[in-house]
Enzyme design. Structure first.
Site, PDB file in Angstrom:
ATOM      1  N   TYR A   1      37.765  32.209 -37.538  1.00 55.62           N
ATOM      2  CA  TYR A   1      37.115  31.952 -36.523  1.00 55.62           C
ATOM      3  C   TYR A   1      36.837  32.304 -34.765  1.00 55.62           C
ATOM      4  CZ  TYR A   1      34.698  29.284 -39.792  1.00 55.62           C
ATOM      5  OH  TYR A   1      33.315  28.537 -40.916  1.00 55.62           O
TER       6      TYR A   1
ATOM      7  N   THR B   1      26.578  31.681 -44.341  1.00 53.47           N
ATOM      8  CA  THR B   1      28.193  31.617 -43.756  1.00 53.47           C
ATOM      9  C   THR B   1      29.105  30.626 -43.781  1.00 53.47           C
ATOM     10  OG1 THR B   1      26.954  31.685 -41.662  1.00 53.47           O
ATOM     11  CG2 THR B   1      28.274  34.081 -42.165  1.00 53.47           C
ATOM     12  N   GLU B   2      28.565  29.375 -43.823  1.00 51.26           N
ATOM     13  CA  GLU B   2      29.345  27.800 -43.969  1.00 51.26           C
ATOM     14  C   GLU B   2      28.254  27.475 -44.955  1.00 51.26           C
ATOM     15  OE1 GLU B   2      30.046  25.454 -41.535  1.00 51.26           O
ATOM     16  OE2 GLU B   2      31.287  27.187 -40.460  1.00 51.26           O
ATOM     17  N   VAL B   3      28.428  26.724 -46.317  1.00 57.35           N
ATOM     18  CA  VAL B   3      27.903  26.008 -47.506  1.00 57.35           C
ATOM     19  C   VAL B   3      28.445  24.914 -48.356  1.00 57.35           C
ATOM     20  CG1 VAL B   3      27.312  27.777 -48.874  1.00 57.35           C
ATOM     21  CG2 VAL B   3      25.909  25.981 -48.907  1.00 57.35           C
TER      22      VAL B   3
END
Length: 472
Positions: free
Chosen positions: A207, A395-397
């Site tokens: 990140y 991109t996030e799960v």
């Protein structure tokens, strides 16, 4: 009793006074965006996916957390990742909102985005499905029907992007921090070895640029076989030039310090080891920047990186609700593809078994929202030629294995297993189609390991530390 002033007028004045004094009226949750300390005073929890609304959430503890095993198919073979053992407790939390790090040029690590529940208007269970804007669908040709009765197939699409090749394996997110601050290079290398050993992932998302993480993860990613690619990130818009400089210098340092036998060039790193570079993570959702500011930053970062030799995708990442509210975050030509975070856990009407369908439905909603009206009209009229649309990458799960329940969304190891399996099933179906359907998506699972350095918080159901899928 008689009133000299009509009663209705008194009620109106009282209501206005109540709002001007920041005192919530009974049953009124329409308080709008407010500073964080005001939210704490009135005792509400800010929703992650609807910043303009505050909602009280009933919480209860899930005491059952048996070990879960996420069986994920890898090129027609079953692999079983080694999942993390239970944490010693929620008490291992950072006391303050920030963690002091020995970071280059920035000694404070900004805390990860606060995760709270999503409002019911985004649910898709039977009682709330009418609240979702429906999409007209047609079946794909020459495609086997899904085994999931609730899956929806839409018009065939073809995603056009320079150098695009369909994702062979999903990616996974990673944060190079621990309770001491920055994780050491040796520990990062060990973490990447554990990720690579599963054989489940093709790329790792980080990140920021603090803690020399670009340099350290490049070394770690190149040390495993087969090598992992990296999804890099510029964390925020403050001091943008310094973050870009750090990223570029880390790439150059990696090349300069690599063994001569490897003969790595800067161009090799930019074009073969780095999958994507993002600018910001959920900045619009959190009220930290406007869409215009984010897109301007994306343009700036791309211009600089192109001069340095990087030719890959540059995007911004935000929540799917922020994109539904501000479609330009995905539809703008400034972004090379649509990058969104989608967490079914934060919808109180979604249980673990519905996670895969939840993600697919939100991608369908995104696709309808970001597709230009002119193209939608052409598709409706049966215009010739294939649709050319941007890739959608989730991109996030993920799903937490410990914490408090968010109504029907219950943390736990069995729940994490079912949620990940459900999302992977939908992803595999999309991969078999070459991600050519409106509801198909590439993805990065969240996250590689538990993040003990994060703060336990009621607003995130005391689950923020416990989303890790693997053991260190």
């Amino acid at each position: 009793m008689k009133f000299s002033t009509p009663l209705s007028r008194l009620v109106l004045v009282a209501g206005l006074l109540g709002r001007s004094l920041c005192i919530p009226l009974a049953g009124d949750h329409r308080l709008g965006d407010r500073p964080e300390h005001v939210d704490q005073q009135v005792g509400h929890v800010r929703t992650r996916y609807q910043p303009s609304r505050l909602v009280d959430v009933p919480l209860y503890v899930n005491d059952t957390a048996p070990e879960a095993i996420a069986e994920i198919e890898n090129d027609r073979r079953k692999s079983t990742p080694e999942l993390q053992t239970p944490s010693t407790g929620i008490g291992q939390s950072i006391e303050h909102e920030s963690v002091t790090l020995a970071a280059r040029g920035d000694t404070t690590l900004k805390p990860k985005t606060r995760r709270t529940n999503i409002s019911s208007y985004l649910s898709f269970d039977e009682t709330n499905q009418k609240l979702i804007k429906l999409v007209k669908h047609t079946k794909l040709m020459n495609t086997l029907p899904s085994t999931n009765d609730t899956a929806i197939i839409t018009n065939t699409t073809h995603f056009i992007h320079p150098g695009f090749s369909p994702q062979r394996l999903p990616g996974i997110t990673y944060a190079p921090y621990d309770l001491t601050g920055c994780r050491s290079p040796a520990n990062i290398t060990s973490d990447f070895a554990a990720i690579a050993k599963t054989g489940l992932y093709s790329s790792v998302r980080i990140y920021g640029v603090d803690c020399s993480q670009v340099l350290n993860t490049l070394r770690a990613a190149s040390s495993v076989s087969p090598p992992l690619t990296l999804f890099l990130g510029i964390f925020n818009l403050s001091d943008l030039s310094s973050q870009i400089t750090t990223l570029v210098k880390d790439v150059q340092t990696f090349v300069a310090t690599s063994p001569p036998s490897q003969r790595i060039t800067v161009g090799d790193v930019w074009n073969n080891m780095i999958d994507t570079i993002s600018v910001g993570n959920e900045l619009v959702n959190n009220g930290q920047a406007t869409p215009a500011q984010v897109l301007a930053a994306v343009r700036t970062v791309r211009e600089v990186l192109r001069r340095e030799g990087y030719q890959g995708p540059v995007v911004t990442v935000d929540t799917f609700v922020a994109v539904l509210q501000h479609p330009q975050l995905c539809s703008s030509p400034d972004t090379d593809y649509c990058a969104v975070n989608i967490h079914p856990f934060f919808d109180p009407h979604t249980d673990a078994d519905q996670a895969g369908n939840f993600v697919r439905r939100q991608v369908l909603n995104l696709r309808e929202t970001i597709t230009p009206k002119s193209q939608q009209a052409n598709d409706t009229k049966g215009g010739g030629g294939a649709k050319q649309e941007k890739r959608v990458v989730v991109t996030e799960v993920g799903w937490p294995k410990q914490g408090n329940a968010n109504n029907r969304a219950v943390p736990g190891r069995p729940e994490q297993q079912r949620a990940v399996e459900g999302v992977m099933k939908v992803w595999r179906e999309g991969r078999e189609r070459g991600f050519a359907d409106d509801g198909d998506f590439e993805m990065y699972l969240f996250t590689a390991f538990d993040d003990e350095w994060k703060k336990a918080d009621k607003g995130t159901f005391y689950a923020e530390q416990f989303w890790g899928l693997h053991n260190r």
